[in-house]
Design a protein around this motif. Structure first.
Motif, PDB file in Angstrom:
ATOM      1  N   LYS A   1       0.885  -1.172   0.005  1.00 29.22           N
ATOM      2  CA  LYS A   1      -0.126   0.090  -0.073  1.00 29.22           C
ATOM      3  C   LYS A   1       0.652   1.143   0.165  1.00 29.22           C
ATOM      4  CE  LYS A   1      -3.346   2.694   3.119  1.00 29.22           C
ATOM      5  NZ  LYS A   1      -3.848   2.798   4.186  1.00 29.22           N
ATOM      6  N   GLY A   2       0.504   2.158  -0.853  1.00 31.37           N
ATOM      7  CA  GLY A   2       1.358   3.408  -0.926  1.00 31.37           C
ATOM      8  C   GLY A   2       0.487   4.445  -0.467  1.00 31.37           C
ATOM      9  N   SER A   3       1.149   5.211   0.220  1.00 34.69           N
ATOM     10  CA  SER A   3       0.723   6.799   0.779  1.00 34.69           C
ATOM     11  C   SER A   3       1.443   7.858   0.486  1.00 34.69           C
ATOM     12  CB  SER A   3       0.133   6.383   2.063  1.00 34.69           C
ATOM     13  OG  SER A   3       1.239   6.115   3.019  1.00 34.69           O
ATOM     14  N   GLY A   4       0.935   9.046   0.737  1.00 36.12           N
ATOM     15  CA  GLY A   4       1.707  10.084   0.812  1.00 36.12           C
ATOM     16  C   GLY A   4       1.193  11.260   1.839  1.00 36.12           C
ATOM     17  N   PHE A   5       1.998  11.599   2.814  1.00 36.52           N
ATOM     18  CA  PHE A   5       1.772  12.186   3.948  1.00 36.52           C
ATOM     19  C   PHE A   5       1.967  13.869   3.904  1.00 36.52           C
ATOM     20  CE2 PHE A   5       1.416   8.230   5.898  1.00 36.52           C
ATOM     21  CZ  PHE A   5       0.637   8.176   6.600  1.00 36.52           C
ATOM     22  N   SER A   6       2.478  14.187   2.636  1.00 30.96           N
ATOM     23  CA  SER A   6       2.839  15.663   2.248  1.00 30.96           C
ATOM     24  C   SER A   6       4.066  15.831   3.236  1.00 30.96           C
ATOM     25  CB  SER A   6       1.711  16.759   2.621  1.00 30.96           C
ATOM     26  OG  SER A   6       2.228  17.911   2.195  1.00 30.96           O
ATOM     27  N   PHE A   7       3.921  17.050   4.232  1.00 32.69           N
ATOM     28  CA  PHE A   7       4.685  17.353   5.306  1.00 32.69           C
ATOM     29  C   PHE A   7       3.985  17.249   6.685  1.00 32.69           C
ATOM     30  CE2 PHE A   7       2.966  21.546   3.384  1.00 32.69           C
ATOM     31  CZ  PHE A   7       2.221  21.905   4.475  1.00 32.69           C
ATOM     32  N   SER A   8       2.942  16.498   6.622  1.00 37.84           N
ATOM     33  CA  SER A   8       2.396  16.461   7.890  1.00 37.84           C
ATOM     34  C   SER A   8       2.946  15.645   9.028  1.00 37.84           C
ATOM     35  CB  SER A   8       0.725  15.682   7.586  1.00 37.84           C
ATOM     36  OG  SER A   8       1.049  14.413   7.147  1.00 37.84           O
ATOM     37  N   LYS A   9       4.049  15.042   8.471  1.00 41.63           N
ATOM     38  CA  LYS A   9       4.683  13.945   9.513  1.00 41.63           C
ATOM     39  C   LYS A   9       6.169  14.387   9.426  1.00 41.63           C
ATOM     40  CE  LYS A   9       1.390  10.225   9.989  1.00 41.63           C
ATOM     41  NZ  LYS A   9       0.981  10.405  11.177  1.00 41.63           N
ATOM     42  N   ARG A  10       6.377  15.553   9.093  1.00 43.99           N
ATOM     43  CA  ARG A  10       7.736  16.019   9.165  1.00 43.99           C
ATOM     44  C   ARG A  10       8.622  15.976  10.591  1.00 43.99           C
ATOM     45  NH1 ARG A  10       4.019  20.216   9.540  1.00 43.99           N
ATOM     46  NH2 ARG A  10       4.337  21.854  11.045  1.00 43.99           N
ATOM     47  N   VAL A  11       9.889  15.659  10.401  1.00 43.05           N
ATOM     48  CA  VAL A  11      10.895  15.376  11.663  1.00 43.05           C
ATOM     49  C   VAL A  11      10.845  16.713  12.255  1.00 43.05           C
ATOM     50  CG1 VAL A  11      12.952  14.557  12.347  1.00 43.05           C
ATOM     51  CG2 VAL A  11      11.677  13.555  10.390  1.00 43.05           C
ATOM     52  N   ILE A  12      10.562  16.748  13.790  1.00 41.91           N
ATOM     53  CA  ILE A  12      10.845  17.946  14.514  1.00 41.91           C
ATOM     54  C   ILE A  12      11.922  17.538  15.454  1.00 41.91           C
ATOM     55  CG2 ILE A  12       9.670  19.722  16.165  1.00 41.91           C
ATOM     56  CD1 ILE A  12       8.772  19.679  13.292  1.00 41.91           C
ATOM     57  N   VAL A  13      12.812  18.381  15.524  1.00 43.30           N
ATOM     58  CA  VAL A  13      14.076  18.108  16.440  1.00 43.30           C
ATOM     59  C   VAL A  13      14.142  19.498  17.655  1.00 43.30           C
ATOM     60  CG1 VAL A  13      16.446  17.780  16.736  1.00 43.30           C
ATOM     61  CG2 VAL A  13      15.283  16.666  15.124  1.00 43.30           C
ATOM     62  N   GLN A  14      13.956  19.463  18.894  1.00 39.87           N
ATOM     63  CA  GLN A  14      14.145  20.442  19.401  1.00 39.87           C
ATOM     64  C   GLN A  14      13.243  21.630  19.109  1.00 39.87           C
ATOM     65  OE1 GLN A  14      18.323  21.586  20.026  1.00 39.87           O
ATOM     66  NE2 GLN A  14      18.623  19.804  21.522  1.00 39.87           N
ATOM     67  N   ASP A  15      12.222  21.525  18.591  1.00 40.22           N
ATOM     68  CA  ASP A  15      10.713  22.271  18.277  1.00 40.22           C
ATOM     69  C   ASP A  15      11.148  22.947  17.030  1.00 40.22           C
ATOM     70  OD1 ASP A  15       9.496  22.003  20.797  1.00 40.22           O
ATOM     71  OD2 ASP A  15      10.811  23.441  21.818  1.00 40.22           O
ATOM     72  N   ASN A  16      12.305  22.473  16.221  1.00 37.87           N
ATOM     73  CA  ASN A  16      12.447  23.111  15.188  1.00 37.87           C
ATOM     74  C   ASN A  16      12.466  21.862  13.873  1.00 37.87           C
ATOM     75  OD1 ASN A  16      12.914  25.623  15.737  1.00 37.87           O
ATOM     76  ND2 ASN A  16      14.873  25.036  16.542  1.00 37.87           N
ATOM     77  N   GLU A  17      11.900  22.148  12.736  1.00 39.46           N
ATOM     78  CA  GLU A  17      11.853  21.137  11.635  1.00 39.46           C
ATOM     79  C   GLU A  17      13.333  20.815  11.157  1.00 39.46           C
ATOM     80  OE1 GLU A  17       9.923  20.650   7.078  1.00 39.46           O
ATOM     81  OE2 GLU A  17       9.659  22.377   8.339  1.00 39.46           O
ATOM     82  N   ASP A  18      13.428  19.552  10.994  1.00 38.06           N
ATOM     83  CA  ASP A  18      14.884  19.259  10.402  1.00 38.06           C
ATOM     84  C   ASP A  18      14.281  18.767   8.879  1.00 38.06           C
ATOM     85  OD1 ASP A  18      16.856  17.590   9.305  1.00 38.06           O
ATOM     86  OD2 ASP A  18      17.559  17.216  11.100  1.00 38.06           O
ATOM     87  N   LYS A  19      14.429  19.764   8.145  1.00 35.51           N
ATOM     88  CA  LYS A  19      14.053  19.551   6.621  1.00 35.51           C
ATOM     89  C   LYS A  19      14.479  18.264   5.836  1.00 35.51           C
ATOM     90  CE  LYS A  19      12.526  24.403   6.370  1.00 35.51           C
ATOM     91  NZ  LYS A  19      12.581  25.834   5.752  1.00 35.51           N
ATOM     92  N   GLU A  20      16.008  18.296   6.144  1.00 33.50           N
ATOM     93  CA  GLU A  20      16.753  17.036   5.245  1.00 33.50           C
ATOM     94  C   GLU A  20      15.887  15.705   5.881  1.00 33.50           C
ATOM     95  OE1 GLU A  20      21.261  15.944   4.534  1.00 33.50           O
ATOM     96  OE2 GLU A  20      20.684  16.324   6.453  1.00 33.50           O
TER      97      GLU A  20
END
Length: 580
Positions: free
Chosen positions: A550-569
């Motif tokens: 099953k494939g799915s796309g979450f966009s940026f809804s589950k982006r990685v957050i480190v110390q309250d900041n988004e780790d974009k990489e």
């Protein structure tokens, strides 16, 4: 492999009647649980060993070996014992399951609790060294020590001392060197071997004791005055005699005493009673050469206060005994007839009069090895269960009431427990399967059965969804391990979900456009990953994958957050999840 709850009820009454608190943990090869304790949060934890093995995951992608040498190389070091801990909640739910990976294969024989609800586990490696492992409450390793003599050492028991330290009781092949500082007597095949550790895992002393015969340490308890009383076993040819050894807190011998019997007698357990005397659980052959339970009560000066043999129709042994607050003695072990071996539970009064007994098991070999009396007077028991027509023993945990009947849990809870057990089993096996990748920080596996790629080379560049050469190589190795594992457990899960993720930026677009475009990008990342894995398989595997991927796309809804900041990489990634 997976957990099985032993549910003994009619299909028509599945939702009406409760089911027994009995958990059978089915793994390849012979496995066992050898000790059990109650945790501070009122759960139970048992230890023993499993023998994980490779499932051809290091072979070629198509699963076909081109020559015998490649196949044999793939099996090198393929199976061996690992110490294993299992934590079980009040409704038979598996709360924690973990293998303890050391530099050598090892088996756990005992567990005690630390003051902060952690564990100290004792055992030995398969090549003859002793092992002590300290774990925190989540079974993360705090310390471990592999120690012993240059000879073959064997552990039988770990005992928690009043100062928070532990005593390791076992045996060691005799060095034959009387100049050895460990040597305290004996030139037999082996000697009693004791090691005392502090609560911080520091080795305080190790000493050996014995006679000219073959001696081994079986169990020990700490007396009220701080001295230690050790139950041992002496063997000479076909003759077996239990021994008692008393040493100071520093290991200096006070006395050594042989326990005589009319027939061969085997030592199993020593228990310190509330009145500061001791009970020994022995077994002694009768005239038909069947083992019968023999219980002795002794004092600190080795005077025998009570000696009683419990005669039964079948050969019976109590492997472990404990005392209730009212003075009754509960024991567990094995009972054996000509065709079958069952687990045995037995309740006796303070004078060793048999009050009741129960047998549990299948038509194959079953045994109880250890028990713990719980805070509510119920009894947690660990041992082995063998499925009918099977040759492999499985780990077994049960809970008994004080009358030795099996505790019941609701059928609804049992169904929930099965799902949790399957998830816990998958999680433990995934950790073992991808042990090297986890250690190399290539991926992360969570208890919800999600798998995240965390190596920098496996992330996507901004706006990219086409796989790089590095990503392709890793996916080949990853799927070559994961897919055979899933295929061997295909009855236990429904879906393998591959999800694409993005970071939150998208040029100068407004939020709505950015979200939609990132949704499309995340789905393309999922699609490219699924496509590559799918297209590198043979036709049989492709047909199987077509029913579960099953494939799915979450966009940026589950982006990685480190110390309250988004780790974009780190957010530009794909993840996998096994859905049961």
């Amino acid at each position: 492999m997976h957990y099985l709850l032993t549910i003994i009820l009619l299909i028509s009454s599945l939702y009406a009647k409760p089911v027994p608190f009995s958990i059978i943990i089915d793994e390849p090869f012979n496995n066992a649980l050898l000790d059990i304790t109650e945790d501070f949060d009122r759960s139970m934890s048992a230890v023993g060993f499993i023998k994980p093995y490779k499932k051809g995951t290091d072979g070629p992608v198509d699963g076909v070996y081109r020559n015998a040498f490649d196949y044999l190389a793939s099996l090198s070091g393929s199976n061996g014992s690992l110490m294993h801990l299992i934590k079980v909640g009040s409704q038979a739910e598996i709360e924690l399951r973990k293998s303890i990976t050391l530099s050598q294969f090892a088996e756990a024989f005992g567990v005690v609790k630390t003051h902060n609800n952690g564990y100290i586990i004792g055992g030995n490696t398969l090549d003859g060294s002793l092992v002590v492992v300290g774990l925190d409450t989540n079974a993360n390793m705090i310390f471990h020590k592999i120690f012993g003599t240059p000879n073959q050492d064997k552990m039988n028991k770990i005992y928690l001392l009043r100062d928070g330290g532990v005593l390791i009781i076992g045996s060691s092949t005799t060095s034959k060197l009387q100049t050895n500082s460990l040597f305290k007597g004996g030139l037999g095949l082996s000697d009693i071997y004791l090691s005392r550790f502090s609560s911080r895992g520091e080795l305080l002393w190790s000493k050996k004791y014995g006679s000219p015969e073959d001696d081994s340490g079986i169990d020990a308890v700490e007396a009220e005055d701080g001295s230690i009383v050790i139950l041992g076993q002496k063997s000479s040819g076909s003759s077996k005699t239990p021994t008692l050894l008393r040493v100071t807190e520093n290991g200096e011998k006070i006395w050594l005493y042989d326990i005589k019997g009319e027939k061969n007698t085997t030592a199993h357990k020593i228990l310190k009673l509330r009145d500061n005397n001791f009970v020994l659980s022995l077994s002694q052959a009768n005239d038909l050469n069947k083992e019968q339970i023999r219980l002795l009560k002794i004092d600190l000066q080795k005077n025998i206060l009570l000696d009683k043999t419990i005669y039964t129709n079948y050969a019976s042994v109590l492997k472990d005994i404990k005392e209730f607050s009212d003075g009754k003695i509960v024991g567990v072990g094995v009972v054996e007839d000509t065709y079958n071996t069952d687990a045995l539970a037995m309740l006796l009064d303070s004078k060793f009069k048999l009050l009741t007994q129960e047998h549990y098991g299948s038509d194959a070999r079953d045994a109880f090895y250890a028990l713990t009396i719980l805070h509510n007077s119920q009894i947690g028991v660990a041992g082995i269960h063998t499925n009918k027509e099977s040759q492999e023993s499985n780990m077994w945990i049960v809970k008994l009431d004080s009358n030795l009947k099996m505790v019941q849990v609701s059928a609804a809870e049992a169904n929930t427990t099965q799902t949790k057990a399957d998830a816990a089993s998958f999680y433990a096996q995934l950790l073992a399967l991808f042990r090297d990748e986890i250690a190399a920080k290539k991926l992360l596996i969570r208890e919800d059965l999600s798998i995240e790629f965390i190596d920098k080379s496996l992330y996507f560049n901004v706006g990219e969804f086409v796989l790089t050469h590095t990503q392709k190589l890793f996916l080949e190795k990853f799927s070559a391990k994961l897919l055979p594992f899933l295929k061997s457990n295909k009855e236990l899960f429904k879906t393998l979900e591959v999800s694409g993720h993005t970071s939150s930026e998208w040029g100068s677009s407004d939020f709505s456009k950015g979200y939609i475009k990132n949704t499309e990008l995340s789905m393309k990342r999922s699609f490219s990953t699924i496509s590559y894995i799918f297209n590198t398989q043979n036709i049989e595997t492709k047909r199987w994958l077509s029913e579960l991927l099953k494939g799915s796309g979450f966009s940026f809804s589950k982006r990685v957050i480190v110390q309250d900041n988004e780790d974009k990489e780190k957010s530009r990634r794909v993840s996998f999840k096994i859905l049961l």
